[in-house]
Every structure is written in structure tokens, then in C-alpha cells.
Design a protein around this motif. Sequence first.
Motif, PDB file in Angstrom:
ATOM      1  N   TYR A 170      91.234  29.765  -4.357  1.00 43.80           N
ATOM      2  CA  TYR A 170      91.259  30.838  -3.353  1.00 43.80           C
ATOM      3  C   TYR A 170      92.412  30.628  -2.372  1.00 43.80           C
ATOM      4  O   TYR A 170      93.151  31.570  -2.039  1.00 43.80           O
ATOM      5  CB  TYR A 170      89.926  30.877  -2.611  1.00 43.80           C
ATOM      6  N   LEU A 171      92.574  29.386  -1.908  1.00 37.22           N
ATOM      7  CA  LEU A 171      93.625  29.090  -0.938  1.00 37.22           C
ATOM      8  C   LEU A 171      95.012  29.343  -1.531  1.00 37.22           C
ATOM      9  O   LEU A 171      95.867  29.981  -0.898  1.00 37.22           O
ATOM     10  CB  LEU A 171      93.509  27.635  -0.472  1.00 37.22           C
ATOM     11  N   GLN A 172      95.234  28.836  -2.723  1.00 35.16           N
ATOM     12  CA  GLN A 172      96.556  28.995  -3.330  1.00 35.16           C
ATOM     13  C   GLN A 172      96.855  30.449  -3.678  1.00 35.16           C
ATOM     14  O   GLN A 172      98.002  30.899  -3.545  1.00 35.16           O
ATOM     15  CB  GLN A 172      96.664  28.097  -4.564  1.00 35.16           C
ATOM     16  N   GLU A 173      95.845  31.180  -4.105  1.00 32.85           N
ATOM     17  CA  GLU A 173      96.039  32.611  -4.384  1.00 32.85           C
ATOM     18  C   GLU A 173      96.452  33.376  -3.139  1.00 32.85           C
ATOM     19  O   GLU A 173      97.129  34.399  -3.225  1.00 32.85           O
ATOM     20  CB  GLU A 173      94.742  33.216  -4.942  1.00 32.85           C
ATOM     21  N   ASN A 174      96.031  32.867  -1.980  1.00 37.26           N
ATOM     22  CA  ASN A 174      96.301  33.553  -0.717  1.00 37.26           C
ATOM     23  C   ASN A 174      97.419  32.891   0.082  1.00 37.26           C
ATOM     24  O   ASN A 174      97.557  33.139   1.284  1.00 37.26           O
ATOM     25  CB  ASN A 174      95.022  33.646   0.113  1.00 37.26           C
ATOM     26  N   GLY A 175      98.206  32.042  -0.584  1.00 35.35           N
ATOM     27  CA  GLY A 175      99.436  31.555   0.032  1.00 35.35           C
ATOM     28  C   GLY A 175      99.397  30.187   0.668  1.00 35.35           C
ATOM     29  O   GLY A 175     100.419  29.732   1.212  1.00 35.35           O
ATOM     30  N   ALA A 176      98.272  29.513   0.645  1.00 31.61           N
ATOM     31  CA  ALA A 176      98.222  28.169   1.237  1.00 31.61           C
ATOM     32  C   ALA A 176      98.956  27.167   0.351  1.00 31.61           C
ATOM     33  O   ALA A 176      99.022  27.324  -0.872  1.00 31.61           O
ATOM     34  CB  ALA A 176      96.771  27.734   1.424  1.00 31.61           C
ATOM     35  N   LYS A 177      99.494  26.148   0.981  1.00 29.29           N
ATOM     36  CA  LYS A 177     100.129  25.050   0.255  1.00 29.29           C
ATOM     37  C   LYS A 177      99.183  23.848   0.275  1.00 29.29           C
ATOM     38  O   LYS A 177      98.614  23.517   1.318  1.00 29.29           O
ATOM     39  CB  LYS A 177     101.467  24.683   0.888  1.00 29.29           C
ATOM     40  N   ILE A 178      99.016  23.225  -0.874  1.00 25.58           N
ATOM     41  CA  ILE A 178      98.157  22.043  -0.978  1.00 25.58           C
ATOM     42  C   ILE A 178      99.008  20.890  -1.477  1.00 25.58           C
ATOM     43  O   ILE A 178      99.601  20.961  -2.569  1.00 25.58           O
ATOM     44  CB  ILE A 178      96.976  22.295  -1.931  1.00 25.58           C
ATOM     45  N   LYS A 179      99.084  19.837  -0.669  1.00 23.70           N
ATOM     46  CA  LYS A 179      99.892  18.676  -1.027  1.00 23.70           C
ATOM     47  C   LYS A 179      98.979  17.467  -1.225  1.00 23.70           C
ATOM     48  O   LYS A 179      98.436  16.932  -0.248  1.00 23.70           O
ATOM     49  CB  LYS A 179     100.935  18.402   0.068  1.00 23.70           C
ATOM     50  N   LEU A 180      98.799  17.083  -2.483  1.00 23.61           N
ATOM     51  CA  LEU A 180      97.981  15.923  -2.814  1.00 23.61           C
ATOM     52  C   LEU A 180      98.821  14.647  -2.761  1.00 23.61           C
ATOM     53  O   LEU A 180     100.046  14.692  -2.817  1.00 23.61           O
ATOM     54  CB  LEU A 180      97.366  16.099  -4.200  1.00 23.61           C
ATOM     55  N   ASN A 181      98.123  13.518  -2.666  1.00 24.91           N
ATOM     56  CA  ASN A 181      98.807  12.211  -2.588  1.00 24.91           C
ATOM     57  C   ASN A 181      99.834  12.198  -1.460  1.00 24.91           C
ATOM     58  O   ASN A 181     100.923  11.634  -1.588  1.00 24.91           O
ATOM     59  CB  ASN A 181      99.482  11.872  -3.918  1.00 24.91           C
ATOM     60  N   ARG A 182      99.482  12.818  -0.350  1.00 25.16           N
ATOM     61  CA  ARG A 182     100.388  12.882   0.802  1.00 25.16           C
ATOM     62  C   ARG A 182      99.691  12.313   2.033  1.00 25.16           C
ATOM     63  O   ARG A 182      99.084  13.031   2.826  1.00 25.16           O
ATOM     64  CB  ARG A 182     100.831  14.323   1.092  1.00 25.16           C
ATOM     65  N   ARG A 183      99.750  11.018   2.162  1.00 28.12           N
ATOM     66  CA  ARG A 183      99.200  10.375   3.353  1.00 28.12           C
ATOM     67  C   ARG A 183     100.118  10.638   4.540  1.00 28.12           C
ATOM     68  O   ARG A 183     101.343  10.564   4.419  1.00 28.12           O
ATOM     69  CB  ARG A 183      99.054   8.874   3.127  1.00 28.12           C
ATOM     70  N   ILE A 184      99.534  10.954   5.680  1.00 34.74           N
ATOM     71  CA  ILE A 184     100.324  11.169   6.891  1.00 34.74           C
ATOM     72  C   ILE A 184     100.710   9.808   7.460  1.00 34.74           C
ATOM     73  O   ILE A 184      99.856   9.023   7.861  1.00 34.74           O
ATOM     74  CB  ILE A 184      99.528  11.981   7.936  1.00 34.74           C
ATOM     75  N   ARG A 185     101.991   9.546   7.459  1.00 34.82           N
ATOM     76  CA  ARG A 185     102.472   8.258   7.973  1.00 34.82           C
ATOM     77  C   ARG A 185     102.580   8.265   9.491  1.00 34.82           C
ATOM     78  O   ARG A 185     102.413   7.228  10.137  1.00 34.82           O
ATOM     79  CB  ARG A 185     103.832   7.936   7.352  1.00 34.82           C
ATOM     80  N   GLN A 186     102.859   9.437  10.043  1.00 38.46           N
ATOM     81  CA  GLN A 186     102.968   9.526  11.496  1.00 38.46           C
ATOM     82  C   GLN A 186     102.737  10.959  11.945  1.00 38.46           C
ATOM     83  O   GLN A 186     103.199  11.912  11.318  1.00 38.46           O
ATOM     84  CB  GLN A 186     104.347   9.053  11.962  1.00 38.46           C
ATOM     85  N   LEU A 187     101.981  11.086  13.040  1.00 40.36           N
ATOM     86  CA  LEU A 187     101.741  12.375  13.692  1.00 40.36           C
ATOM     87  C   LEU A 187     102.287  12.255  15.109  1.00 40.36           C
ATOM     88  O   LEU A 187     101.851  11.400  15.884  1.00 40.36           O
ATOM     89  CB  LEU A 187     100.241  12.688  13.710  1.00 40.36           C
ATOM     90  N   GLU A 188     103.261  13.118  15.441  1.00 42.26           N
ATOM     91  CA  GLU A 188     103.915  13.023  16.744  1.00 42.26           C
ATOM     92  C   GLU A 188     103.940  14.371  17.443  1.00 42.26           C
ATOM     93  O   GLU A 188     104.021  15.426  16.794  1.00 42.26           O
ATOM     94  CB  GLU A 188     105.356  12.534  16.576  1.00 42.26           C
ATOM     95  N   LEU A 189     103.911  14.330  18.780  1.00 39.65           N
ATOM     96  CA  LEU A 189     104.115  15.536  19.568  1.00 39.65           C
ATOM     97  C   LEU A 189     105.589  15.902  19.513  1.00 39.65           C
ATOM     98  O   LEU A 189     106.461  15.029  19.637  1.00 39.65           O
ATOM     99  CB  LEU A 189     103.693  15.295  21.023  1.00 39.65           C
ATOM    100  N   GLU A 190     105.881  17.175  19.339  1.00 42.44           N
ATOM    101  CA  GLU A 190     107.270  17.626  19.296  1.00 42.44           C
ATOM    102  C   GLU A 190     107.364  19.031  19.879  1.00 42.44           C
ATOM    103  O   GLU A 190     106.805  19.973  19.319  1.00 42.44           O
ATOM    104  CB  GLU A 190     107.813  17.608  17.864  1.00 42.44           C
ATOM    105  N   ASN A 191     108.062  19.142  21.005  1.00 44.35           N
ATOM    106  CA  ASN A 191     108.182  20.422  21.711  1.00 44.35           C
ATOM    107  C   ASN A 191     106.794  21.019  21.937  1.00 44.35           C
ATOM    108  O   ASN A 191     105.937  20.393  22.535  1.00 44.35           O
ATOM    109  CB  ASN A 191     109.094  21.372  20.925  1.00 44.35           C
ATOM    110  N   ASP A 192     106.549  22.224  21.437  1.00 45.97           N
ATOM    111  CA  ASP A 192     105.245  22.863  21.616  1.00 45.97           C
ATOM    112  C   ASP A 192     104.354  22.688  20.404  1.00 45.97           C
ATOM    113  O   ASP A 192     103.361  23.426  20.246  1.00 45.97           O
ATOM    114  CB  ASP A 192     105.419  24.367  21.893  1.00 45.97           C
ATOM    115  N   GLY A 193     104.686  21.736  19.552  1.00 42.72           N
ATOM    116  CA  GLY A 193     103.884  21.538  18.351  1.00 42.72           C
ATOM    117  C   GLY A 193     103.852  20.085  17.938  1.00 42.72           C
ATOM    118  O   GLY A 193     103.813  19.188  18.785  1.00 42.72           O
ATOM    119  N   PHE A 194     103.926  19.867  16.614  1.00 42.41           N
ATOM    120  CA  PHE A 194     103.737  18.530  16.086  1.00 42.41           C
ATOM    121  C   PHE A 194     104.654  18.326  14.881  1.00 42.41           C
ATOM    122  O   PHE A 194     104.917  19.258  14.115  1.00 42.41           O
ATOM    123  CB  PHE A 194     102.285  18.331  15.620  1.00 42.41           C
TER     124      PHE A 194
END
Length: 449
Positions: free
Chosen positions: A235-259
Amino acid sequence: MNVSNTHVAVIGGGCAGLSAAAALIEKGFQVTIFESSSQLGGRARTVLVENNSLMHLLDNGQHILLGAYRETLKLLRKVGVDEEKAFMRVPLQINMHAASGKSIFSLKSANYLPSPLNMLVGLIASRGLSISELIAAIKFMVHLRRTQFQITGDKALEQYLIEHKQPIKLIEMLWEPLCLAALNTPIAIASTQVFLNVLKDSFSNDSLTTSKKNSDFLLPRLDLSKIIANPIAHYLQENGAKIKLNRRIRQLELENDGFSLTTRDGKAFFSHVVIAAPAARLDKLIESIPKLQNVYKQTQSYSYQPIYTIYLQYPQDFKLSNVMYGLSGTLGQWVFDRGQLCDQKGLLAVIVSATGKHQSLSQDELALRIAKELHQAFPDMPKPLWHKVIAEKRATFSCAPNLARPTNKTLQPRLYLAGDYTYADYPATIEGAIRSGISCANLIVNSLD
């Protein structure tokens, strides 16, 4: 900012992350899911195991859903899951078998009646309770109804039941099995209020058409990946979502008004983030965000409970007389006949929830012990042909009284938390996870109004 230039990163592809993504995609948002493993679904997934050079698909654990899981069922309908094909719906039933081979307690909800009459009639028709035990159970249900399933000051469920004069047999045959199934936490330390919240949803009478079925058990007929992860992902992919498997987040940082999120592919910018990773894995994700240190302290104090699923393969012509039984006086707590459920003929799944003596055994010792218990409870059983133990040693958080649980909205603007641990009314369940994801999506939608 509007929907068209809002890009939401969902970190974690379990039930919470999938439900958040589905709700956001439906509203027209750009969504990218990052999952650290090779498959979606979290604990509600299927694993491939090998035995004697043959491959078998087994669920990561035997799940029971309830008819009261309205958001789960609504989401599955939205993504095209046929409930009748996906689940065997049976009225709430508990058939307790002793190790001696005797049936010592049985109860079946009268699903032709609205709640709470369905449970009261079920209790009256139950077998294995004395008149005094039956009266105690009915009085207790009436009390819960009168108090709207609320208590003043949370406490351990065992203490609460004793205070309300519930006989030992009733606790052992009814309340303790339900507590372990719902909260995966020993009754001596389990939250009374959270347990009562589940009971309230199961035995509510908000409408006569639905309340009859709120207490039903929904037993998966298909493997969990086919019921939950795969159709939602499609359902997600049919409606345009991107799914990235085997993708561990190495770092989450604040950047401007987002991340900015860093993976093995490099950095990417997102306007909003929903962290739908398990509470136990939050530390590295949020360590660089000062406003989430209170969440870090809360979740680092959690303790966890295991769930062991012991699969035993018997000859294909073997089956139990019922699709599921409760077990008393044994390490095993519930046994399911997967031949009747999902055509895995001769395959039984035995559940051992929460901490206990079984943790000191090796997996082979545990499987042998469970096989012996089953043979004592059901003397006509043959010997198993093979076994497989799947141990989730940190399956759920311990649902203790007054447990501090973070909310979906954090002190950091545009960053939200999803996961069963954030849905404070419920224990660690699929429904709690899905409700949390929907809540995050709604918070993002409302922030743009």
C-alpha cells in the motif's frame, strides 16, 4: 510549510512505523521509512528456519489479536487484507488443561449477547468453578463495570485481585492467563490499570453491533508477514512512499528547521521525523538532541520481559481437539494447533510468556520439557519429529504500575515518538503500536493547519 514540501522520515518499520507512514501517505505527505533489518514488521514478522535441510516459515511468535483492536483491523482493511481469510475469529475462550491430562477449567464467552452479558453468561456456563468461586467472579465483573474499569492509584494486579477477594483458583485459571497474554508481565508486578484498560475495551458496550465481538480472539490463519507487513508495504509503495531496508540510522542531527539523517548512503534532510524504533534502541538516536534527554532517562529505566515460542512438529495427521488450550502447572502456558489455524499440519506452537524457570534451560532442554508436558496433558500425542525455539529475550517492556511512558509529541519541534511504549493506556501490543503511529501522523497533520 504545507504538505507538498513536507518530507517525513519514519525510523523503524515495525507496526508503529508502518501505521504512521500509512496515515501520512493517505494525507498526501512524502514519507521515507528506514528499517535497520532486512524485513518489515518488527516482532510481527515471519522467519525462515532450516530443519533437516528443509526450510520452514514460522512466525517470530504466536500472536493473539482481539476484536477490540479497532485501529489494527481498520488499517488492515484499508490496505486490502480480508479479515476472514487472515484470521480465525473465535469467542473468548479459555480451556485449561492440567499436566495430569484433565480439563480443569473452561470458559467461553456467549458472543450472541452484548457486553458485558456475554462474559457474565460465559462465567455462569463455565466448568471447573465452585458456586462460591463463580459468585466471586461475577461480583468482581459487576464491580469493574460499576467503576468503569478505573482504580484510584495503580498497583500490582495480584494485590488488587486479592483485595477484591478473588479465589486462588480463579486467579490461576482466569486472571493470570489473561494477564500474561495481554501484558506479558507476571501478575505479581503487572499494572492493574493497564490490565483493566484492555478488559474495558474487550467488554465495552459502546454499540451492540460491535461489542459482542470486542472480546473475540483473532488467531492468524496466515503468517504474520502476509497479514501485516507485506500488505502495508505494498500500500505504501503504491502510494509513493520509499522503503529503505538494511538502513540503520548512524546519526540523527538537528539542521535548520528540520533534521539530517545519516545512513550508509550518506546524509538526507527531512522536515519531520517519527522515531518508531523500540525503546531499548532509542539511546543512540536521541543522544545528540538535548530536548529528548528526559525521554532517554525514562526509557533507560525500563525492564523487559521475554517471550519464548516453542514449535513442535508432529506427524501431519495429528491435531488437537481444540485450536488452542491453556496449560496449568506447567512451563508452557498456551498451546496452538497451527494445522487447524494455517494448514501447517501437525505443527504446535507453545507460548511461555514473561520471566521464569524456563530461562535457565537450553533451547533443546526447554523443547524437551515442553514436549513432555504436552504428552502428560494429552496422553495420546505421538513424539515430536523436530522442534524449534524462538526466544525474544526483550520482547516487551515490563508493564508495571505507574510506569513513566513518554508521549508521542516531544519537546523537540517536528520530532515525534511512536511505539507501543508511548501508548500509555495499553501494554506492549500490536494495537498500542498502531495507535501510537496514527497519533504521530495526526500530530504532524494538525501542526500544519
